[in-house]
Design a protein around this motif. Structure first.
Motif, mmCIF file in Angstrom:
data_model
loop_
_atom_site.group_PDB
_atom_site.id
_atom_site.type_symbol
_atom_site.label_atom_id
_atom_site.label_comp_id
_atom_site.label_asym_id
_atom_site.label_seq_id
_atom_site.Cartn_x
_atom_site.Cartn_y
_atom_site.Cartn_z
ATOM 1 N N PHE A 161 0.859 -1.179 0.000
ATOM 2 C CA PHE A 161 0.000 0.000 0.000
ATOM 3 C C PHE A 161 0.896 1.229 0.000
ATOM 4 C CE2 PHE A 161 0.990 -1.174 4.297
ATOM 5 C CZ PHE A 161 1.229 0.023 4.966
ATOM 6 N N ILE A 162 0.309 2.402 -0.237
ATOM 7 C CA ILE A 162 1.078 3.642 -0.226
ATOM 8 C C ILE A 162 0.969 4.258 1.160
ATOM 9 C CG2 ILE A 162 1.361 5.927 -1.241
ATOM 10 C CD1 ILE A 162 0.075 4.799 -3.802
ATOM 11 N N ARG A 163 2.101 4.488 1.756
ATOM 12 C CA ARG A 163 2.178 5.048 3.104
ATOM 13 C C ARG A 163 2.579 6.514 3.020
ATOM 14 N NH1 ARG A 163 6.390 2.344 7.341
ATOM 15 N NH2 ARG A 163 6.113 3.703 9.164
ATOM 16 N N TYR A 164 1.913 7.338 3.797
ATOM 17 C CA TYR A 164 2.204 8.765 3.802
ATOM 18 C C TYR A 164 3.118 9.132 4.970
ATOM 19 C CZ TYR A 164 -1.863 8.936 0.668
ATOM 20 O OH TYR A 164 -2.735 8.734 -0.366
ATOM 21 N N LEU B 160 5.853 9.884 -0.007
ATOM 22 C CA LEU B 160 5.076 8.666 -0.198
ATOM 23 C C LEU B 160 6.028 7.484 -0.326
ATOM 24 C CD1 LEU B 160 3.010 10.903 -0.961
ATOM 25 C CD2 LEU B 160 2.182 9.383 -2.773
ATOM 26 N N ASN B 161 5.604 6.349 0.199
ATOM 27 C CA ASN B 161 6.409 5.141 0.131
ATOM 28 C C ASN B 161 5.516 3.958 -0.235
ATOM 29 O OD1 ASN B 161 8.445 3.191 0.511
ATOM 30 N ND2 ASN B 161 7.864 2.913 2.654
ATOM 31 N N LEU B 162 5.943 3.167 -1.199
ATOM 32 C CA LEU B 162 5.257 1.909 -1.487
ATOM 33 C C LEU B 162 5.657 0.923 -0.384
ATOM 34 C CD1 LEU B 162 3.481 0.326 -3.615
ATOM 35 C CD2 LEU B 162 5.646 -0.629 -4.414
ATOM 36 N N ASP B 163 4.812 0.797 0.598
ATOM 37 C CA ASP B 163 5.143 -0.046 1.740
ATOM 38 C C ASP B 163 4.775 -1.490 1.458
ATOM 39 O OD1 ASP B 163 5.676 -0.933 4.424
ATOM 40 O OD2 ASP B 163 5.360 1.133 5.051
ATOM 41 N N ILE B 164 5.629 -2.402 1.917
ATOM 42 C CA ILE B 164 5.420 -3.833 1.751
ATOM 43 C C ILE B 164 5.589 -4.472 3.125
ATOM 44 C CG2 ILE B 164 6.230 -5.951 0.626
ATOM 45 C CD1 ILE B 164 7.386 -4.060 -1.577
ATOM 46 N N THR B 165 4.565 -5.154 3.600
ATOM 47 C CA THR B 165 4.650 -5.724 4.938
ATOM 48 C C THR B 165 3.768 -6.959 5.032
ATOM 49 O OG1 THR B 165 4.392 -5.265 7.308
ATOM 50 C CG2 THR B 165 2.762 -4.287 5.827
ATOM 51 N N SER B 166 4.038 -7.776 6.026
ATOM 52 C CA SER B 166 3.165 -8.905 6.347
ATOM 53 C C SER B 166 2.832 -8.913 7.827
ATOM 54 C CB SER B 166 3.834 -10.228 5.943
ATOM 55 O OG SER B 166 5.101 -10.354 6.562
ATOM 56 N N SER B 167 2.987 -7.791 8.487
ATOM 57 C CA SER B 167 2.773 -7.729 9.926
ATOM 58 C C SER B 167 1.298 -7.867 10.283
ATOM 59 C CB SER B 167 3.328 -6.414 10.480
ATOM 60 O OG SER B 167 2.783 -5.306 9.800
ATOM 61 N N ASP B 168 1.056 -8.310 11.507
ATOM 62 C CA ASP B 168 -0.308 -8.478 11.984
ATOM 63 C C ASP B 168 -0.943 -7.115 12.250
ATOM 64 O OD1 ASP B 168 -0.574 -8.050 15.225
ATOM 65 O OD2 ASP B 168 1.458 -8.469 14.574
ATOM 66 N N LEU B 169 -2.201 -7.120 12.620
ATOM 67 C CA LEU B 169 -2.963 -5.882 12.773
ATOM 68 C C LEU B 169 -2.358 -4.956 13.819
ATOM 69 C CD1 LEU B 169 -5.434 -4.133 12.136
ATOM 70 C CD2 LEU B 169 -6.718 -5.483 13.818
ATOM 71 N N VAL C 52 3.303 0.578 13.830
ATOM 72 C CA VAL C 52 4.478 0.940 13.047
ATOM 73 C C VAL C 52 4.136 1.708 11.781
ATOM 74 C CG1 VAL C 52 6.467 -0.010 11.810
ATOM 75 C CG2 VAL C 52 5.769 -1.014 13.984
ATOM 76 N N LYS C 53 2.950 1.494 11.228
ATOM 77 C CA LYS C 53 2.613 2.091 9.936
ATOM 78 C C LYS C 53 1.661 3.277 10.029
ATOM 79 C CE LYS C 53 4.777 -1.437 8.069
ATOM 80 N NZ LYS C 53 6.110 -1.300 7.432
ATOM 81 N N ASN C 54 0.812 3.328 11.027
ATOM 82 C CA ASN C 54 -0.211 4.374 11.086
ATOM 83 C C ASN C 54 -0.512 4.790 12.523
ATOM 84 O OD1 ASN C 54 -1.302 2.852 8.304
ATOM 85 N ND2 ASN C 54 -1.544 5.070 8.314
ATOM 86 N N ASP D 154 -11.896 6.451 6.446
ATOM 87 C CA ASP D 154 -12.529 7.735 6.154
ATOM 88 C C ASP D 154 -11.515 8.868 6.038
ATOM 89 O OD1 ASP D 154 -14.977 6.462 6.210
ATOM 90 O OD2 ASP D 154 -15.414 7.019 8.287
ATOM 91 N N ASN D 155 -10.372 8.741 6.707
ATOM 92 C CA ASN D 155 -9.323 9.757 6.650
ATOM 93 C C ASN D 155 -8.344 9.552 5.499
ATOM 94 O OD1 ASN D 155 -9.268 11.820 8.990
ATOM 95 N ND2 ASN D 155 -9.836 9.906 10.008
ATOM 96 N N HIS D 156 -8.519 8.487 4.712
ATOM 97 C CA HIS D 156 -7.550 8.165 3.661
ATOM 98 C C HIS D 156 -6.134 8.186 4.251
ATOM 99 C CE1 HIS D 156 -10.024 8.192 -0.105
ATOM 100 N NE2 HIS D 156 -10.875 8.778 0.734
ATOM 101 N N ALA D 157 -6.002 7.532 5.398
ATOM 102 C CA ALA D 157 -4.721 7.533 6.107
ATOM 103 C C ALA D 157 -3.661 6.734 5.376
ATOM 104 C CB ALA D 157 -4.912 6.986 7.525
ATOM 105 N N SER D 158 -4.061 5.815 4.510
ATOM 106 C CA SER D 158 -3.160 5.082 3.622
ATOM 107 C C SER D 158 -3.861 4.956 2.274
ATOM 108 C CB SER D 158 -2.841 3.685 4.156
ATOM 109 O OG SER D 158 -2.246 3.731 5.427
#
Length: 586
Positions: free
Chosen positions: A322-325, A479-488, A494-496, A542-546
């Protein structure tokens, strides 16, 4: 509101599509070896109480068929080298954990078919009446490799002490140390983890889902030979393979333990990870028969299958992109945003960027249509907090519409004479998606098509970290194309969130998102926690956080002359697990 600190347009796409069509026309397609992607099956949320009466007996090993007679003694898997090589579990990060998985085992395992928790070195676990402690009953008769005795409660306590050392570099060490107050021995095969706060994420952290955090290490071995901090040091675990030989930057070889393992007997006497950085080299080695399994980019799979190779997918699509801001989160203590002047602070800009991306086209171009559509970056039907309305609302809120995207930018004050500036990282380390560089550049093109002024920043992954530390933060419109397999839980932190380590920028997050996250990880009641997870998910959505893209099934290409099958979830950090499940062709 307080701040919680938890320690711890697209011409190139058309070319890619054309390339895929040409490859297919040359005989690369194989309907049986490239199954269509499906939505992840719904699964219940992890429970805090688990027994193994329906999986494996606490006193007897499960019935295992006799291992096949393989055509080779050593099966070889060619993969991208890890960024860090290590043997001591606490000295490596989660993405590199796959290199020690054949050696070690966890208190809580992961089912290869479903990705669900199953008993492993613990036969059962339960939450104590105080709501702050977890009791684990340990499996009896489990041998440490190389004659270092049997696994016991002393090893669990010793493992805990190792992971909380100040020099530990594992990504979960800080939060784990803050979470767990002590580990008390009840008897040789029973322990109680005392927690300093309610922690819904504790069971996940102790499981095979969290890289090497839950790997159990031998107290007797460390006392006799020292901790394996150097790559040539002796290593022991309780797994079905033990370390045989390694040469840094070249290979890592394991051998089957010389006794009946309590859980599984691998078909192959030896297993090797061979580090091959170039995808073309891995493909050539596979076709030549020099290796038997290989991680191959999607655009090369057709070439491999046309040569008789077979594609196998992991069972659970947990890896995602996904794209991370990198821009903004709300500092509740200062009652201010970290980067209030960033264009990405405007939700109309973030929504425009979401609607600029043609996800179906990217899926066909880079994943041959096999990627699973993503509706919210860290949640799917198999995870807590899933909301079906995200699917029905997605086209209107996030779906590809470049006209609407340009209108949103115009509303935000941007246009041909005043384009919105944005920086896009192009990371050379692929981290599990071989086409990530091309995918990133394609996304940059989509943003340019709606009028954004995109600057591509070619960096190593390690080059990102410094710009996310210490206010005012160098990365404030990135912006970063983030790649992860971490749990929720880990993904959110770490991401948001703004609740991670002090002085770090973790991606877009509002104060409400942080508050919901903290309440979620502090709630041990499954029903209540699921409701909070849905609340967090809606705030994120709703915030388009990612900017959501895809859930990507892990894939491996095998030579069916030597390998019949390989069942592994493929959903978790490090991608490769359950190595003992590689089945020999007869």
């Amino acid at each position: 509101m307080r701040k919680y600190q938890l320690k711890q347009g697209a011409w190139w796409v058309a070319l890619a599509l054309l390339g895929a069509l040409l490859l297919s026309a040359c005989g690369g397609g194989d309907d049986e070896s490239t199954p269509a992607a499906e939505e992840p099956a719904a699964a219940p949320a992890p429970t805090a109480v688990m027994q193994d009466s329906t999986t494996v007996s606490p006193t007897a090993a499960p019935a295992e068929p006799e291992p096949a007679m393989p055509k080779v003694d050593r099966v070889i898997m060619a993969v991208t080298p890890p960024s860090t090589e290590f043997s001591a579990p606490r000295m490596g990060g989660q993405p590199q954990a796959f290199q020690v998985r054949p050696i070690y085992e966890y208190l809580i395992g992961i089912d290869a078919e479903t990705g669900g928790f199953v008993p492993e070195l613990a036969t059962e676990w339960s939450l104590e009446p105080d709501g702050l402690s977890f009791r684990f009953k340990l499996r009896e008769g489990v041998k440490w490799q190389k004659d270092f005795g049997e696994f016991s409660a002393e090893d669990v306590v010793f493992t805990h002490e190792q992971f909380i050392k100040e020099d530990s570099v594992h990504g979960q060490t800080t939060s784990y140390a803050e979470m767990v107050s002590s580990v008390d021995i009840v008897n040789d095969h029973e322990v109680i983890f005392r927690l300093g706060r309610p922690a819904a994420e504790f069971i996940t952290v102790m499981s095979a889902q969290q890289g090497n955090m839950g790997d159990q290490v031998s107290k007797a071995h460390h006392e006799a030979e020292g901790e394996p901090l150097n790559l040539n040091d002796s290593v022991v675990g309780t797994g079905p393979y033990q370390l045989l030989e390694r040469e840094q930057e070249r290979f890592l070889i394991f051998e089957r333990v010389p006794y009946e393992h309590w859980r599984i007997t691998p078909d192959f006497p030896e297993f090797e990870y061979r580090w091959l950085a170039e995808a073309s080299t891995r493909l050539a080695a596979l076709i030549a028969g020099e290796v038997h399994l290989a991680s191959i980019p999607k655009d090369n799979v057709g070439t491999a299958t046309s040569e008789g190779m077979k594609l196998i997918q992991g069972k659970v699509p947990g890896q995602r992109t996904f794209i991370r801001y990198y821009c903004c989160n709300f500092d509740s203590e200062a009652n201010a945003w970290t980067n209030p002047d960033s264009p990405l602070m405007d939700i109309r800009v973030r929504k425009a960027f979401s609607k600029a991306v043609d996800r179906p086209q990217l899926n066909e171009a880079f994943f041959a249509g096999a990627a699973v559509p993503m509706y919210n970056a860290h949640q799917n039907p198999s995870r807590e907090g899933w909301d079906e309305t995200w699917v029905s609302r997605f086209e209107e809120e996030y779906g590809y519409d470049p006209v609407a995207a340009r209108e949103l930018l115009a509303e935000a004050g941007y246009g041909p004479n005043n384009p919105v500036d944005v920086n896009l990282f192009v990371i050379r380390e692929t981290r599990g998606i071989p086409a990530s560089i091309d995918l990133t550049e394609a996304i940059g093109g989509y943003l340019q098509d709606i009028g954004a002024n995109v600057k591509l920043l070619h960096v190593e992954r390690s080059g990102i970290g410094p710009g996310t530390r210490n206010p005012p933060f160098e990365f404030n419109n990135h912006l970063n194309l983030d790649i992860t397999s971490s749990d929720l839980f880990i993904a959110i932190r770490v991401k948001n969130s703004g609740t991670g380590l002090p002085g770090r920028l973790y991606g877009f997050a509002t104060a409400d998102m942080d508050d919901a996250y903290y309440r979620m990880i502090s709630e041990v009641d499954d029903v209540k926690r699921n409701a909070i997870a849905r609340e967090w998910g809606n705030l994120h959505y709703d915030n388009h956080a990612s900017n959501p893209l895809f859930w990507v099934p892990a894939e491996i290409v095998v030579n069916p002359e030597f390998v019949a099958d390989y069942v592994w979830p493929g959903a978790f950090t490090g991608t490769w697990s359950h190595i003992a499940n590689i089945k020999s062709a007869t």
